[in-house]
Design an enzyme around this catalytic site. Structure first.
Site, PDB file in Angstrom:
ATOM      1  N   PRO A   2       0.996  -1.104   0.165  1.00 34.01           N
ATOM      2  CA  PRO A   2      -0.111   0.050  -0.151  1.00 34.01           C
ATOM      3  C   PRO A   2       0.915   1.254   0.129  1.00 34.01           C
ATOM      4  O   PRO A   2       1.721   1.415   0.807  1.00 34.01           O
ATOM      5  CB  PRO A   2      -0.726  -0.258   1.168  1.00 34.01           C
ATOM      6  CG  PRO A   2      -0.571  -1.614   1.956  1.00 34.01           C
ATOM      7  CD  PRO A   2       0.722  -2.011   1.145  1.00 34.01           C
ATOM      8  N   GLU A   3       0.990   2.121  -1.121  1.00 29.97           N
ATOM      9  CA  GLU A   3       1.337   3.346  -1.084  1.00 29.97           C
ATOM     10  C   GLU A   3       0.119   4.431  -1.110  1.00 29.97           C
ATOM     11  O   GLU A   3      -1.038   3.765  -0.774  1.00 29.97           O
ATOM     12  CB  GLU A   3       2.128   3.548  -2.554  1.00 29.97           C
ATOM     13  CG  GLU A   3       3.297   2.500  -2.588  1.00 29.97           C
ATOM     14  CD  GLU A   3       3.930   2.663  -3.776  1.00 29.97           C
ATOM     15  OE1 GLU A   3       4.160   3.562  -4.348  1.00 29.97           O
ATOM     16  OE2 GLU A   3       4.763   1.473  -4.498  1.00 29.97           O
ATOM     17  N   ARG A 131       2.317 -10.320   6.859  1.00 27.45           N
ATOM     18  CA  ARG A 131       3.698 -10.371   7.164  1.00 27.45           C
ATOM     19  C   ARG A 131       3.865  -9.340   8.336  1.00 27.45           C
ATOM     20  O   ARG A 131       5.157  -9.273   8.603  1.00 27.45           O
ATOM     21  CB  ARG A 131       4.505  -9.647   6.017  1.00 27.45           C
ATOM     22  CG  ARG A 131       4.508 -10.681   4.851  1.00 27.45           C
ATOM     23  CD  ARG A 131       5.285 -10.192   3.559  1.00 27.45           C
ATOM     24  NE  ARG A 131       4.428 -10.328   2.532  1.00 27.45           N
ATOM     25  CZ  ARG A 131       4.702 -10.083   1.281  1.00 27.45           C
ATOM     26  NH1 ARG A 131       5.857  -9.237   1.110  1.00 27.45           N
ATOM     27  NH2 ARG A 131       4.077 -10.219   0.203  1.00 27.45           N
TER      28      ARG A 131
END
Length: 293
Positions: A2-3, A131
């Site tokens: 996600p940017e 993660r």
DNA sequence: CGCGCTCCCTGGCCGC
DNA sequence: TGCGGCCAGGGAGCGC
């Protein structure tokens, strides 16, 4: 990954369920994600009203009625799912009422928020992060821009505080490659590997070029390229790339519009030269060696 | 201080 | 079919 565009898409998905609602119940499946949750995290949230849900760079920011702000970062694989129980709380713990979350593994559901809406219904928000590169924190709302996550952060690229002049000033004197400079959140907020590659392609600038040599004429092209690619991605609902899903579970389509990212060996959309891949600061850079100078 | 590198974490994928 | 190794990457931390 996600940017900025993906985080903005998540914000838009979560805002209707969060703004104006109260934390009715907060539960954590573990005591840490990337970092430990702050002390008494659940207690400090419970009962608080969410005043606004905003975004700064890649961070989600929920201002609370308690004077604190909930800070959330999705890391690499963080996602939120909004589950409407359709009833007022009693059903929230009934397994039968839980909607199936396609693509998620419940063993990575780390945080559950029950939010009581104005009409009394409970909406459950689940944070899943395979993660565990994401994290959550609490900080006083007063002085938030100077708190540790935001101190020194560069301008918001889609706000009035960003321009070619501002970008040029941040790049001036930097010997580091422009690729690395744009990944630095102190230069401009919210860019990650994908949108840096895409913006450099759109501006026709080589990722290997020293940042200081971009300040000037090339910077005049780069700032608008950054703005345009971010706007286009937000309009497309964020890209999905492997791990990302919007907070409502729907997928974005911007990934289909990547012009260089993850296209090694494929023809440049402009000149047909095969897209090259390059290792820079431990990441892959994709670029067209002909169009980008 | 600026800059570049490693590490964290898991699962998907590739080659043998 | 199994298994080892590599890769994805944002940000903290560390060393030069």
């Amino acid at each position: 990954m996600p940017e900025l565009p993906e985080v903005e898409t998540v914000r838009r998905g979560l805002a209707p369920a969060m703004e104006g609602a109260f934390f009715d119940r907060v539960s954590l499946a573990r005591s840490d994600l990337r970092f430990p949750f702050p002390d008494a995290f659940a207690d400090r949230l419970t009962g608080a009203k969410v005043l606004t849900l905003s975004r700064r760079g890649k961070y989600l920011i929920a201002a609370l009625s308690t004077g604190e702000t909930l800070i959330m970062h999705l890391g690499m694989t963080g996602r939120f799912t909004v589950l409407s129980t359709g009833q007022n709380g009693a059903d929230a713990t009934s397994p039968g009422e839980f909607h199936h979350k396609a693509g998620d593994d419940a063993k990575h559901d780390h945080v559950h928020f029950d939010l009581r809406q104005k009409d009394g219904t409970i909406v459950e928000i689940v944070y899943n992060d395979v993660r565990r590169f994401g994290f959550m924190d609490l900080a006083p709302t007063d002085g938030l821009p100077e708190s540790k996550h935001f101190r020194g952060m560069g301008p918001e690229p889609l706000s009035n505080e960003f321009s070619a002049d501002i970008l040029n000033a941040a790049l001036a004197g930097k010997a580091t490659p422009i690729k690395a400079a744009l990944l630095d959140q102190r230069v401009v907020a919210g860019l990650g590997n994908i949108y840096v590659c895409e913006a450099l392609f759109r501006a026709g600038i080589s990722p290997r070029r020293k940042a200081r040599s971009v300040a000037g004429k090339r910077g005049e092209r780069l700032a608008p390229a950054i703005i345009q690619v971010l706007r286009a991605a937000i309009d497309a609902g964020g890209s999905t790339l492997r791990d990302f899903a919007a907070s409502d579970g729907s997928l974005g389509y911007f990934q289909h519009a990547f012009q260089v990212y993850d296209r090694e060996g494929e023809p440049c959309v402009t000149c047909q030269t095969p897209v090259k891949r390059l290792g820079q600061s431990g990441r892959s850079t994709f670029y067209c060696p002909t169009c980008q100078r």
